[in-house]
Scaffold this motif. Sequence first.
Motif, PDB file in Angstrom:
ATOM      1  N   GLY A 152      31.253  34.487  46.295  1.00  0.00           N
ATOM      2  CA  GLY A 152      30.846  33.612  47.481  1.00  0.00           C
ATOM      3  C   GLY A 152      31.183  31.970  47.938  1.00  0.00           C
ATOM      4  N   SER A 153      32.399  32.017  48.131  1.00  0.00           N
ATOM      5  CA  SER A 153      33.170  31.262  48.786  1.00  0.00           C
ATOM      6  C   SER A 153      32.610  31.202  50.708  1.00  0.00           C
ATOM      7  CB  SER A 153      34.492  31.131  48.745  1.00  0.00           C
ATOM      8  OG  SER A 153      34.764  31.415  47.917  1.00  0.00           O
ATOM      9  N   ALA A 154      32.201  29.879  51.151  1.00  0.00           N
ATOM     10  CA  ALA A 154      31.872  29.917  51.878  1.00  0.00           C
ATOM     11  C   ALA A 154      33.115  30.820  53.361  1.00  0.00           C
ATOM     12  CB  ALA A 154      31.580  28.577  53.105  1.00  0.00           C
ATOM     13  N   GLY A 155      31.773  31.408  53.995  1.00  0.00           N
ATOM     14  CA  GLY A 155      33.223  32.106  55.181  1.00  0.00           C
ATOM     15  C   GLY A 155      33.119  34.185  54.717  1.00  0.00           C
ATOM     16  N   THR A 156      33.227  34.538  53.024  1.00  0.00           N
ATOM     17  CA  THR A 156      33.667  35.660  52.582  1.00  0.00           C
ATOM     18  C   THR A 156      32.628  37.145  53.266  1.00  0.00           C
ATOM     19  OG1 THR A 156      33.172  34.954  50.343  1.00  0.00           O
ATOM     20  CG2 THR A 156      35.178  34.326  50.765  1.00  0.00           C
ATOM     21  N   THR A 157      33.036  38.086  53.393  1.00  0.00           N
ATOM     22  CA  THR A 157      31.808  38.685  53.476  1.00  0.00           C
ATOM     23  C   THR A 157      32.473  39.869  53.006  1.00  0.00           C
ATOM     24  OG1 THR A 157      32.942  39.669  55.592  1.00  0.00           O
ATOM     25  CG2 THR A 157      31.552  37.913  55.642  1.00  0.00           C
ATOM     26  N   HIS A 158      30.953  40.822  52.427  1.00  0.00           N
ATOM     27  CA  HIS A 158      31.442  42.206  52.335  1.00  0.00           C
ATOM     28  C   HIS A 158      30.542  42.950  52.613  1.00  0.00           C
ATOM     29  CE1 HIS A 158      32.727  46.317  49.509  1.00  0.00           C
ATOM     30  NE2 HIS A 158      31.457  45.965  49.980  1.00  0.00           N
ATOM     31  N   LEU A 159      30.498  44.486  54.134  1.00  0.00           N
ATOM     32  CA  LEU A 159      29.891  45.029  54.296  1.00  0.00           C
ATOM     33  C   LEU A 159      30.320  46.009  53.402  1.00  0.00           C
ATOM     34  CD1 LEU A 159      28.286  45.751  57.002  1.00  0.00           C
ATOM     35  CD2 LEU A 159      30.465  46.075  58.308  1.00  0.00           C
ATOM     36  N   ARG A 217      24.634  52.276  53.909  1.00  0.00           N
ATOM     37  CA  ARG A 217      24.052  53.116  53.351  1.00  0.00           C
ATOM     38  C   ARG A 217      23.384  54.086  54.548  1.00  0.00           C
ATOM     39  NH1 ARG A 217      19.474  50.098  52.652  1.00  0.00           N
ATOM     40  NH2 ARG A 217      19.702  50.082  50.230  1.00  0.00           N
ATOM     41  N   ALA A 218      24.085  55.133  54.364  1.00  0.00           N
ATOM     42  CA  ALA A 218      23.497  55.933  54.839  1.00  0.00           C
ATOM     43  C   ALA A 218      22.432  57.095  55.235  1.00  0.00           C
ATOM     44  CB  ALA A 218      24.769  57.132  54.908  1.00  0.00           C
ATOM     45  N   LEU A 219      21.490  57.422  56.072  1.00  0.00           N
ATOM     46  CA  LEU A 219      20.691  57.868  55.491  1.00  0.00           C
ATOM     47  C   LEU A 219      19.341  56.725  54.956  1.00  0.00           C
ATOM     48  CD1 LEU A 219      21.250  61.422  54.365  1.00  0.00           C
ATOM     49  CD2 LEU A 219      20.776  60.601  57.072  1.00  0.00           C
ATOM     50  N   ARG A 220      19.683  55.267  55.017  1.00  0.00           N
ATOM     51  CA  ARG A 220      18.602  54.311  53.940  1.00  0.00           C
ATOM     52  C   ARG A 220      18.679  53.425  55.124  1.00  0.00           C
ATOM     53  NH1 ARG A 220      21.205  53.111  48.747  1.00  0.00           N
ATOM     54  NH2 ARG A 220      23.184  53.150  49.683  1.00  0.00           N
ATOM     55  N   GLN A 221      17.419  52.235  55.182  1.00  0.00           N
ATOM     56  CA  GLN A 221      16.734  51.590  56.001  1.00  0.00           C
ATOM     57  C   GLN A 221      17.457  50.739  54.874  1.00  0.00           C
ATOM     58  OE1 GLN A 221      16.790  50.443  58.856  1.00  0.00           O
ATOM     59  NE2 GLN A 221      16.854  52.638  59.472  1.00  0.00           N
ATOM     60  N   PRO A 222      17.707  49.285  55.150  1.00  0.00           N
ATOM     61  CA  PRO A 222      18.994  49.069  56.365  1.00  0.00           C
ATOM     62  C   PRO A 222      19.953  49.775  56.407  1.00  0.00           C
ATOM     63  CG  PRO A 222      18.774  46.811  54.820  1.00  0.00           C
ATOM     64  CD  PRO A 222      17.768  47.654  53.852  1.00  0.00           C
ATOM     65  N   SER A 223      20.396  50.067  57.406  1.00  0.00           N
ATOM     66  CA  SER A 223      22.224  50.825  57.259  1.00  0.00           C
ATOM     67  C   SER A 223      22.881  49.911  57.359  1.00  0.00           C
ATOM     68  CB  SER A 223      21.750  51.708  58.594  1.00  0.00           C
ATOM     69  OG  SER A 223      21.758  51.369  59.761  1.00  0.00           O
ATOM     70  N   ARG A 224      22.783  49.151  57.225  1.00  0.00           N
ATOM     71  CA  ARG A 224      24.979  47.840  56.804  1.00  0.00           C
ATOM     72  C   ARG A 224      23.971  46.531  56.009  1.00  0.00           C
ATOM     73  NH1 ARG A 224      25.735  51.894  59.459  1.00  0.00           N
ATOM     74  NH2 ARG A 224      26.745  52.539  60.862  1.00  0.00           N
ATOM     75  N   LEU A 225      24.616  46.668  55.063  1.00  0.00           N
ATOM     76  CA  LEU A 225      24.267  45.193  54.412  1.00  0.00           C
ATOM     77  C   LEU A 225      25.531  44.533  53.913  1.00  0.00           C
ATOM     78  CD1 LEU A 225      22.253  43.943  52.100  1.00  0.00           C
ATOM     79  CD2 LEU A 225      23.956  45.110  50.463  1.00  0.00           C
ATOM     80  N   LEU A 226      24.839  43.332  54.697  1.00  0.00           N
ATOM     81  CA  LEU A 226      26.265  42.323  54.753  1.00  0.00           C
ATOM     82  C   LEU A 226      25.882  40.977  54.074  1.00  0.00           C
ATOM     83  CD1 LEU A 226      28.465  41.440  56.043  1.00  0.00           C
ATOM     84  CD2 LEU A 226      27.572  39.953  57.440  1.00  0.00           C
ATOM     85  N   LEU A 227      26.914  41.054  53.054  1.00  0.00           N
ATOM     86  CA  LEU A 227      27.210  40.098  51.991  1.00  0.00           C
ATOM     87  C   LEU A 227      28.226  38.970  52.284  1.00  0.00           C
ATOM     88  CD1 LEU A 227      27.598  41.827  48.227  1.00  0.00           C
ATOM     89  CD2 LEU A 227      25.476  40.698  49.791  1.00  0.00           C
ATOM     90  N   VAL A 228      27.126  37.794  52.740  1.00  0.00           N
ATOM     91  CA  VAL A 228      28.260  36.708  53.311  1.00  0.00           C
ATOM     92  C   VAL A 228      28.088  35.412  52.381  1.00  0.00           C
ATOM     93  CG1 VAL A 228      26.409  36.006  54.735  1.00  0.00           C
ATOM     94  CG2 VAL A 228      29.006  35.516  55.546  1.00  0.00           C
ATOM     95  N   GLY A 229      29.381  34.817  51.398  1.00  0.00           N
ATOM     96  CA  GLY A 229      29.429  33.365  50.945  1.00  0.00           C
ATOM     97  C   GLY A 229      29.549  32.389  51.876  1.00  0.00           C
ATOM     98  N   VAL A 230      28.084  31.816  51.159  1.00  0.00           N
ATOM     99  CA  VAL A 230      27.410  30.514  51.512  1.00  0.00           C
ATOM    100  C   VAL A 230      28.298  28.912  50.963  1.00  0.00           C
ATOM    101  CG1 VAL A 230      25.935  31.072  52.858  1.00  0.00           C
ATOM    102  CG2 VAL A 230      25.588  30.047  50.405  1.00  0.00           C
ATOM    103  N   GLY A 231      29.167  29.167  50.110  1.00  0.00           N
ATOM    104  CA  GLY A 231      29.609  28.149  48.742  1.00  0.00           C
ATOM    105  C   GLY A 231      29.194  27.191  48.942  1.00  0.00           C
ATOM    106  N   ALA A 232      28.994  26.281  48.731  1.00  0.00           N
ATOM    107  CA  ALA A 232      28.576  25.447  48.183  1.00  0.00           C
ATOM    108  C   ALA A 232      26.815  24.954  49.529  1.00  0.00           C
ATOM    109  CB  ALA A 232      29.067  23.583  48.827  1.00  0.00           C
ATOM    110  N   ALA A 233      27.066  25.678  50.063  1.00  0.00           N
ATOM    111  CA  ALA A 233      25.677  26.122  51.167  1.00  0.00           C
ATOM    112  C   ALA A 233      24.957  24.433  51.937  1.00  0.00           C
ATOM    113  CB  ALA A 233      23.940  25.724  49.878  1.00  0.00           C
ATOM    114  N   ASP A 234      26.157  24.021  52.255  1.00  0.00           N
ATOM    115  CA  ASP A 234      26.109  22.989  53.197  1.00  0.00           C
ATOM    116  C   ASP A 234      26.154  23.169  54.503  1.00  0.00           C
ATOM    117  OD1 ASP A 234      28.172  23.324  52.651  1.00  0.00           O
ATOM    118  OD2 ASP A 234      29.539  21.205  51.920  1.00  0.00           O
ATOM    119  N   GLU A 235      26.375  22.271  55.652  1.00  0.00           N
ATOM    120  CA  GLU A 235      25.497  22.981  56.455  1.00  0.00           C
ATOM    121  C   GLU A 235      27.319  23.196  56.667  1.00  0.00           C
ATOM    122  OE1 GLU A 235      25.464  20.660  60.977  1.00  0.00           O
ATOM    123  OE2 GLU A 235      25.149  20.058  59.269  1.00  0.00           O
TER     124      GLU A 235
END
Length: 502
Positions: free
Chosen positions: A73-80, A83-101
Amino acid sequence: MLTIRLIADPTGFDALALPVRPVEATAPDRGRSTGETDRDEGPLAELPPTALALPEDLLAEATALLPLVEQTGSAGTTHLSVRALRQPSRLLLVGVGAADEAGWRAAGAAIARTTRETSITIAMPADVTPEAVRGLAEGLWLASYRFRLAQATEPAGLTEVLVAVADPAAHEPALELARVTARTTRFARDLINTPSSTKSPQWLADQIVAAAAEHPGLTVSIREPEQLAAEGFGGILAVGNGSATGPRLVELSWHPAGASTHVVLVGKGITFDTGGISIKPREAMKLMRKDMAGAAAIVAATLGAAELRLPVRITALAPLAENMVSGSAFRPGDVIRHYGGLTSETTNSDAEGRLVLADALAYAVERLAPDLLIDIATLTGANAVALGKRHAALYSENDELAEALIGAGRTAGELAWRMPLTNDYVEYLGSDIADLYSAPASGAGSVTAALYLREFTGPLRDRWVHVDMSAPSWAEGNDGPVVKGATGYGVRTLLRWLGDLG
């Protein structure tokens, strides 16, 4: 520029981004250092409730993925996840850290770089703030910037982002602030990245005139060499004398009705710097197209202020010159008479930026009489030696003004560190034949450059700030909202600060 739209209920999306934030460890301490977590104590991160109603099976899948992919969950961390044959076909988890600006800005930049789709939907948290929307949008727009002159076809990239929030209208003002900030920063980057074979002082002045024409209420005037000579701008003329293209002084003004504060912004505009007779080595010369980054920053910030209709009077002064080697170039040991009468003995023709700034500062004090005076410049390599690539050096005798600018930069994601204006070094400026040495050979190069400029601020000495930003004006690689090449440093800081003044 990438299209970003706020929407309450998007449908049919193929790619979805879900924000992830860290979870603090709650188990008893077992001798760990502060901030450490134990994988057996629970998940590394969590999905906050979103404004967009999502299928339970999708949320369960995303939650199960978090520990498997070690998403912190650190700001800027990602995992793509595909999801074949499903919607949505791409799921991106993206960290927002402290969720400040800042965390959301990093998340937006990560989405722009990770996504291979042309369109993506971002499900924002149910309690999303305007600051989060602004940070996300700035990150997306700034990180998706590209400057290319090659004709080769670029691969298709992200063209549209749908930001799902409960009440789009409530966040439109924040999105507009982000849009103006990103557009003006990208404009500054374009100017800086343009090769010097194109970017003469005349070309750059023409670009400023064209940009100003798009904003009602802006006025612009250009002093060409003959007028500079008639009015006594000796520093600008000396630096530009060696070039086949003469120097210019651009004066860009925003004067809204009812403005009670007048700010003058001065930016160094050397369109290419060979070092003159004190010539640079080849490696140091290759990126000297960036030596007008200060002028780009103050012009772009003024354009942004006009677009946002900020209630602050602004005059931007951009002294433009090309520092070349020729029979007419100024020499080390020459004495230059600046606007207003002070003289400089030029000990090093590669310390040319302070000579053009000196003229502009003296003109601002004598003719414009502003309330506040700010200059920003790619002035010294000593800035990078002292502070590295991420921080500009900031000098001021005014504690409140210095902290306001540093704070605006911190919020905007542009860092500066306040440096000492120590009077112990003033004696190094003493020349036997002129009022000042332009560049004392005494070390502390960034400090003595600031002390030199201070001599031209007159009664505004205690309302003046100098920002030496040579190092953070250029990036060697991608880093959050910064892309390789020109960063546009200073635009975001100045716009935030000017907005706070208004």
